[in-house]
Design an enzyme around this catalytic site. Structure first.
Site, PDB file in Angstrom:
ATOM      1  N   LYS A 119       0.822  -1.205   0.000  1.00 27.24           N
ATOM      2  CA  LYS A 119       0.000   0.000   0.000  1.00 27.24           C
ATOM      3  C   LYS A 119       0.857   1.256   0.000  1.00 27.24           C
ATOM      4  O   LYS A 119       0.544   2.232  -0.684  1.00 27.24           O
ATOM      5  CB  LYS A 119      -0.947  -0.004   1.199  1.00 27.24           C
ATOM      6  CG  LYS A 119      -2.106  -0.982   1.021  1.00 27.24           C
ATOM      7  CD  LYS A 119      -2.951  -1.071   2.266  1.00 27.24           C
ATOM      8  CE  LYS A 119      -4.124  -2.013   2.057  1.00 27.24           C
ATOM      9  NZ  LYS A 119      -4.831  -2.266   3.317  1.00 27.24           N
ATOM     10  N   LYS A 198      -7.146  -7.405 -13.531  1.00 25.21           N
ATOM     11  CA  LYS A 198      -8.052  -7.731 -12.427  1.00 25.21           C
ATOM     12  C   LYS A 198      -8.982  -6.544 -12.149  1.00 25.21           C
ATOM     13  O   LYS A 198      -8.517  -5.402 -12.107  1.00 25.21           O
ATOM     14  CB  LYS A 198      -7.210  -8.043 -11.183  1.00 25.21           C
ATOM     15  CG  LYS A 198      -8.039  -8.376  -9.973  1.00 25.21           C
ATOM     16  CD  LYS A 198      -7.192  -8.516  -8.720  1.00 25.21           C
ATOM     17  CE  LYS A 198      -8.126  -8.491  -7.529  1.00 25.21           C
ATOM     18  NZ  LYS A 198      -7.550  -8.598  -6.240  1.00 25.21           N
ATOM     19  N   LYS A 201     -11.013  -1.217  -7.977  1.00 23.80           N
ATOM     20  CA  LYS A 201     -11.239   0.227  -7.901  1.00 23.80           C
ATOM     21  C   LYS A 201      -9.952   0.983  -8.213  1.00 23.80           C
ATOM     22  O   LYS A 201      -9.966   2.004  -8.892  1.00 23.80           O
ATOM     23  CB  LYS A 201     -11.719   0.549  -6.483  1.00 23.80           C
ATOM     24  CG  LYS A 201     -11.980   1.976  -6.187  1.00 23.80           C
ATOM     25  CD  LYS A 201     -12.402   2.116  -4.728  1.00 23.80           C
ATOM     26  CE  LYS A 201     -11.373   1.529  -3.785  1.00 23.80           C
ATOM     27  NZ  LYS A 201     -10.520   2.511  -3.096  1.00 23.80           N
TER      28      LYS A 201
END
Ligand code: TRP
Length: 329
Positions: A119, A198, A201
């Site tokens: 992240k 894939k 969002k």
């Protein structure tokens, strides 16, 4: 007395973050399995709005996403009489347990968390909240004495970390305060997005659930395909439209579509049209229920409050055990 051991009742727990508009990837990847599994009994599902705070920093938006997750689950058939459905932030024991667990968690273990590193690499701010995300997740899991946590591959390490934290806390105080959970890898099909990657969002390639009519058509027609001319045979296995169609179709429909691809004179436009009809048909009734729930937010709120009361009945006892064990009770 029978000497057969009574079968242990498993408790299933899963959380979903309200971080954006839900899409087909969320549906086929998790929501559908959650709703099917409610019939097995003893399932807890919650909306992880505290976790979402690591990425969503707009109050109105977070509220709207949270409501939409709740309404979406209910519209798709989640029955609050069959499972416990609630909002993470309604359970004050969870942040409390997060702190207690942090005191039994090694920094090094958190530093090894792959999802944190991913992240941060993707550009999320490296807040202490993001770093401690796995501890909050452990508190979720342990608060309800969960034994099985169905997750995707990316979350397996978090469940392993939860076990380590529970073990470490139990050892530190010499008591079985927390039940050790295990993960169950969910068998979700890969859901491809508009560009063939894939569906996610973060790739901006999603087909939102409950979209219909013109906006849905526009998206479906924008799915990227190769440039095989209409007359040429096409390989269904390498086509995003076929992959998405397969999620909705029966085995026969899928085989029939594949043979049309392999024949001549079948174009991607026709395949997209077939997919469009499938999406419209599958979600027509849930879409209507979703709109009804949107007009009746107090009903959704009541469902979540009732779920929270049932979840707290368990979390309260676990938290009390933890407080007693460490001497703050
Ligand atoms: N981290 C999970 C995800 O992003 C969401 C989550 C939070 C969760 N707490 C949980 C999942 C507890 C399972 C159990 O998908």
């Amino acid at each position: 007395m029978s000497d057969q051991k009574p079968e242990k009742t498993e408790r299933y727990l899963s959380g979903i973050q309200p971080t954006g508009q839900l899409h087909l990837g969320n549906y086929f990847g998790a929501i559908r399995q959650h709703i099917e599994h409610q019939h097995a009994g003893n399932s807890f599902y919650f909306i992880a709005n505290y976790h979402a705070l690591t990425t969503v920093h707009d109050a109105a938006q977070l509220r709207a996403y949270t409501f939409d997750v709740a309404a979406t689950y209910l519209a798709l058939g989640l029955d609050p009489a069959l499972c416990v459905f609630f909002r993470q932030s309604d359970i004050p024991e969870v942040p409390e347990l997060t702190w207690l667990l942090m005191t039994a968690t090694a920094m090094g273990d958190l530093q090894r968390a792959v999802s944190y590193k991913d992240k941060v690499e993707r550009g999320l701010p490296a807040s202490a909240g993001l770093f401690n995300y796995p501890v909050l997740m452990a508190a979720d899991i342990l608060a309800y004495e969960s034994t099985i946590v169905p997750v995707g591959r990316d979350q397996v390490q978090h469940v392993e970390m939860t076990r380590a934290m529970a073990r470490s806390f139990n050892d530190q105080y010499g008591q079985e305060v927390f039940t050790l959970p295990r993960h169950q890898l969910s068998e979700a099909p890969a859901v491809l997005g508009l560009d063939g990657a894939k569906m996610s969002k973060s790739y901006d390639n999603t087909i939102p659930l409950f979209l219909s009519g013109k906006p849905l058509k526009k998206l479906v027609m924008s799915i990227v395909t190769d440039s095989t001319p209409l007359e040429e045979p096409k390989d269904p296995e390498r086509c995003t439209v076929f992959a998405l169609y397969s999620l909705f179709a029966s085995a026969e429909e899928r085989a029939e579509m594949a043979s049309r691809y392999r024949g001549r004179g079948f174009g991607f436009g026709a395949a997209k049209q077939a997919l469009l009809e499938k999406i419209e048909e599958r979600f027509a009734a849930p879409r209507q229920r979703f709109e009804k729930l949107r007009a009746e937010p107090s009903f959704v709120e009541d469902v979540l409050r009732d779920g929270a009361a049932r979840a707290r009945a368990v979390a309260g006892a676990v938290a009390e055990r933890a407080r007693q064990a460490c001497g703050v009770g």
